[in-house]
Scaffold this motif. Sequence first.
Motif, PDB file in Angstrom:
ATOM      1  N   VAL A   1       0.861  -1.181   0.000  1.00  0.00           N
ATOM      2  CA  VAL A   1       0.000   0.000   0.000  1.00  0.00           C
ATOM      3  C   VAL A   1       0.901   1.235   0.000  1.00  0.00           C
ATOM      4  N   LEU A   2       0.641   2.141  -0.941  1.00  0.00           N
ATOM      5  CA  LEU A   2       1.408   3.384  -1.001  1.00  0.00           C
ATOM      6  C   LEU A   2       0.813   4.380  -0.014  1.00  0.00           C
TER       7      LEU A   2
ATOM      8  N   ILE B   1       4.071   9.938   7.162  1.00  0.00           N
ATOM      9  CA  ILE B   1       3.705   8.602   6.650  1.00  0.00           C
ATOM     10  C   ILE B   1       4.152   7.503   7.616  1.00  0.00           C
ATOM     11  N   LEU B   2       5.165   7.811   8.428  1.00  0.00           N
ATOM     12  CA  LEU B   2       5.617   6.865   9.455  1.00  0.00           C
ATOM     13  C   LEU B   2       4.472   6.512  10.406  1.00  0.00           C
ATOM     14  N   VAL B   3       3.621   7.485  10.710  1.00  0.00           N
ATOM     15  CA  VAL B   3       2.531   7.242  11.656  1.00  0.00           C
ATOM     16  C   VAL B   3       1.518   6.233  11.126  1.00  0.00           C
ATOM     17  N   GLN B   4       1.585   5.917   9.856  1.00  0.00           N
ATOM     18  CA  GLN B   4       0.720   4.853   9.348  1.00  0.00           C
ATOM     19  C   GLN B   4       1.510   3.578   9.074  1.00  0.00           C
ATOM     20  N   GLY B   5       2.742   3.584   9.539  1.00  0.00           N
ATOM     21  CA  GLY B   5       3.570   2.384   9.441  1.00  0.00           C
ATOM     22  C   GLY B   5       4.438   2.332   8.197  1.00  0.00           C
ATOM     23  N   ALA B   6       4.416   3.382   7.389  1.00  0.00           N
ATOM     24  CA  ALA B   6       5.114   3.339   6.101  1.00  0.00           C
ATOM     25  C   ALA B   6       6.577   3.765   6.198  1.00  0.00           C
ATOM     26  N   ARG B   7       7.393   3.166   5.335  1.00  0.00           N
ATOM     27  CA  ARG B   7       8.784   3.552   5.153  1.00  0.00           C
ATOM     28  C   ARG B   7       8.880   4.355   3.868  1.00  0.00           C
ATOM     29  N   PRO B   8       9.693   5.420   3.862  1.00  0.00           N
ATOM     30  CA  PRO B   8       9.754   6.266   2.666  1.00  0.00           C
ATOM     31  C   PRO B   8      10.368   5.557   1.459  1.00  0.00           C
ATOM     32  N   LEU B   9       9.829   5.835   0.287  1.00  0.00           N
ATOM     33  CA  LEU B   9      10.421   5.372  -0.971  1.00  0.00           C
ATOM     34  C   LEU B   9      11.061   6.554  -1.702  1.00  0.00           C
TER      35      LEU B   9
ATOM     36  N   ILE C   1       5.980  13.152  -0.309  1.00  0.00           N
ATOM     37  CA  ILE C   1       6.668  11.901  -0.042  1.00  0.00           C
ATOM     38  C   ILE C   1       5.738  10.758  -0.400  1.00  0.00           C
ATOM     39  N   VAL C   2       6.318   9.689  -0.922  1.00  0.00           N
ATOM     40  CA  VAL C   2       5.566   8.456  -1.153  1.00  0.00           C
ATOM     41  C   VAL C   2       6.328   7.329  -0.473  1.00  0.00           C
ATOM     42  N   GLY C   3       5.627   6.581   0.356  1.00  0.00           N
ATOM     43  CA  GLY C   3       6.226   5.454   1.047  1.00  0.00           C
ATOM     44  C   GLY C   3       5.373   4.224   0.858  1.00  0.00           C
ATOM     45  N   VAL C   4       5.788   3.140   1.485  1.00  0.00           N
ATOM     46  CA  VAL C   4       5.078   1.876   1.300  1.00  0.00           C
ATOM     47  C   VAL C   4       4.950   1.137   2.622  1.00  0.00           C
ATOM     48  N   VAL C   5       3.842   0.435   2.770  1.00  0.00           N
ATOM     49  CA  VAL C   5       3.630  -0.412   3.944  1.00  0.00           C
ATOM     50  C   VAL C   5       2.867  -1.664   3.490  1.00  0.00           C
ATOM     51  N   GLU C   6       3.207  -2.784   4.074  1.00  0.00           N
ATOM     52  CA  GLU C   6       2.452  -4.008   3.812  1.00  0.00           C
ATOM     53  C   GLU C   6       1.034  -3.805   4.338  1.00  0.00           C
ATOM     54  N   ARG C   7       0.039  -4.232   3.571  1.00  0.00           N
ATOM     55  CA  ARG C   7      -1.346  -3.910   3.935  1.00  0.00           C
ATOM     56  C   ARG C   7      -1.697  -4.334   5.361  1.00  0.00           C
ATOM     57  N   ASP C   8      -1.241  -5.528   5.769  1.00  0.00           N
ATOM     58  CA  ASP C   8      -1.632  -5.982   7.114  1.00  0.00           C
ATOM     59  C   ASP C   8      -0.735  -5.395   8.209  1.00  0.00           C
ATOM     60  N   ARG C   9       0.137  -4.472   7.855  1.00  0.00           N
ATOM     61  CA  ARG C   9       0.964  -3.810   8.862  1.00  0.00           C
ATOM     62  C   ARG C   9       0.677  -2.306   8.956  1.00  0.00           C
ATOM     63  N   ILE C  10      -0.399  -1.875   8.323  1.00  0.00           N
ATOM     64  CA  ILE C  10      -0.789  -0.466   8.433  1.00  0.00           C
ATOM     65  C   ILE C  10      -1.115  -0.142   9.893  1.00  0.00           C
ATOM     66  N   ILE C  11      -0.596   0.957  10.377  1.00  0.00           N
ATOM     67  CA  ILE C  11      -0.931   1.434  11.725  1.00  0.00           C
ATOM     68  C   ILE C  11      -1.997   2.517  11.566  1.00  0.00           C
ATOM     69  N   ASP C  12      -3.180   2.296  12.138  1.00  0.00           N
ATOM     70  CA  ASP C  12      -4.237   3.285  11.963  1.00  0.00           C
ATOM     71  C   ASP C  12      -4.970   3.610  13.264  1.00  0.00           C
TER      72      ASP C  12
ATOM     73  N   GLY D   1      -2.131   9.751   2.770  1.00  0.00           N
ATOM     74  CA  GLY D   1      -3.123   9.107   1.919  1.00  0.00           C
ATOM     75  C   GLY D   1      -2.688   7.679   1.613  1.00  0.00           C
ATOM     76  N   LEU D   2      -3.626   6.733   1.701  1.00  0.00           N
ATOM     77  CA  LEU D   2      -3.290   5.324   1.480  1.00  0.00           C
ATOM     78  C   LEU D   2      -3.877   4.849   0.160  1.00  0.00           C
ATOM     79  N   PHE D   3      -3.057   4.244  -0.664  1.00  0.00           N
ATOM     80  CA  PHE D   3      -3.504   3.796  -1.981  1.00  0.00           C
ATOM     81  C   PHE D   3      -2.921   2.425  -2.265  1.00  0.00           C
ATOM     82  N   GLU D   4      -3.792   1.469  -2.490  1.00  0.00           N
ATOM     83  CA  GLU D   4      -3.334   0.111  -2.772  1.00  0.00           C
ATOM     84  C   GLU D   4      -3.016  -0.013  -4.258  1.00  0.00           C
ATOM     85  N   ILE D   5      -1.854  -0.531  -4.566  1.00  0.00           N
ATOM     86  CA  ILE D   5      -1.476  -0.688  -5.970  1.00  0.00           C
ATOM     87  C   ILE D   5      -2.419  -1.683  -6.628  1.00  0.00           C
TER      88      ILE D   5
END
Lengths: 337, 337
Positions: A53-54, A89-97, A154-165, B41-45
């Motif tokens: 998930v971006l 984006i870190l607050v939703q569990g994402a790492r920057p790309l 910024i655009v980052g990525v997180v595995e869907r089941d690891r989203i922090i919400d 913003g969260l966007f699934e590829i």
Amino acid sequence: MRYRESGVDIDKANEATKAIARLVGKTWSKSVLSQIGHFGGLFEIPAGYKSPVLVSSMDGVGTKLLVARAARRYDTVGQDLVNHCVNDILVQGARPLFFLDYVAAGAIDPAMIASVVSGLATACQENGCALIGGETAEMPGLYQEGDFDLAGTIVGVVERDRIIDGSRIAPGDVVFALPSNGLHTNGYSLARRVIFDVMKLGIDARVESLRATVADELLRVHRSYLGAVTSLQEKVEIRGLAHITGGGILENLPRILPAGCAARIEKGAWPVPAIFDLIAREGDVVEGEMYRVFNMGAGMLIVVPAADAARMPSRAEGLDVYRAGSIMKGSGDVTLV
Amino acid sequence: MRYRESGVDIDKANEATKAIARLVGKTWSKSVLSQIGHFGGLFEIPAGYKSPVLVSSMDGVGTKLLVARAARRYDTVGQDLVNHCVNDILVQGARPLFFLDYVAAGAIDPAMIASVVSGLATACQENGCALIGGETAEMPGLYQEGDFDLAGTIVGVVERDRIIDGSRIAPGDVVFALPSNGLHTNGYSLARRVIFDVMKLGIDARVESLRATVADELLRVHRSYLGAVTSLQEKVEIRGLAHITGGGILENLPRILPAGCAARIEKGAWPVPAIFDLIAREGDVVEGEMYRVFNMGAGMLIVVPAADAARMPSRAEGLDVYRAGSIMKGSGDVTLV
């Protein structure tokens, strides 16, 4: 009539582009498929994600820019912008790309632009993020001489089941705080009014209670919490993260509280940097307003289940970790006690 | 002192956010996992890509903003920005996924912001793109009353082996042009100088040779070529695409030419909108400069192998397709004949 006479200098813009290219290249990993000068930036999604998930965020640095301009110091706002976005984006569990920037000015000053971009590139490198594109816009007539604006995505990525919400936050959970180093990137309109208009301090004035000059204090670089949060995540379950930006704890913590939850935050739990005392006192700003505008020393709040609270490290990547409060039954309110 | 007295009105900002939420929600597909108010913003590829490559671009609309401001018409610049960005990633073969916007102003006018965002949302819907995030920044002291800036970032996706990068372009290939409808988003500093300073026309003046008012002509919405290029791609091999923006054909076509190639473009091959004649004549701008600043009626150039040229449709999604020139041996030059 030539284009240059209308105030736009394409050659100068190209000169700035070259200086930028060197700085930017240093942030690139093998995921970057494009080159400078391409219309769009190309970034291959790293392998290994089952359901990527971006997560993206766009932001500016607000009127901290006016302080940078007064101090003629342009690199730190670039770092501020990147670190701010990394935290968002870190607050939703994402790492920057990757990151893209927009710099607009009345007239392009290649040295100034290069300085801004050097700050962006430094922070991108520190956060493992590729500076993949950007736009430098020369807009005579919209920006006054010397004025400029700066925004970034910024655009980052997180595995869907690891989203922090925050959805797993429950009464009894414990709230921890990571320290800010000052204003970060919020509340500058009020801070500037107090320091420059009420106190009538100059940009280079030294303030004893701050042990710093006005410029040094107001241009401290917004902290990235990527390293600290990543290291804490290996030790405890993190159910919610709130980046404390404009609106302070009072407006940012409620954004992650699920229905049925409220929070109680203890004001004395972490050290409040001296700049906030100065603004409150000299500007005659009441405490409730201070907590609604500024981070007040807490740059990131972390919600952890009670069972994990005892295992929470007291330090993470050089930052102290403060036990700051708890989650209770309620309807989204944050109470400061 | 309260924050509002320093020129920042958080309540007004929140009011603008609500109006925006309704408009933005209409652009969302099921790929959007986040809600308004989240930090990122969260966007699934989308599923189905073997090796997805993200293509991104950030841009502004330049001093076309000053025309919008003079005309008090704020929606069309939002459309301009989205369509411009769509074209910038389309040239590498990408389809848009999502868009983020940045609006900065001296004082937030919720009606103006909502109008800008309605334009963004309209164009996002037309291009199948989710408006996933944005920042509205109030910066008293940086922007004058009524002034604002607008920037945006688009992120799209292309299968790795379907990236269009010009590398397969070879001598003998044929160049086609898709028509612009006027200035699009480039050259406004020069255009404004000629129309407002030299000709001394008002924003609402009607110009007979244009069959339009100054406002209508200068605020025509930048065309998106997504539909036309997608339909052409089903019929011919597209080896290169150049979005003709600042720098004109002379600077944008070389960006996609591989080593050993040059291009010869025939000036009379497509109709040149009357606005360009007006600017050249009234501003005494020589032809070479016109082609270096403006699109001159060609908004998108398409390079196709000679074998496919005869199969190129003469119309695509309502636009005429013009045979505009050819690729020759050479070293990156574009010759206008």
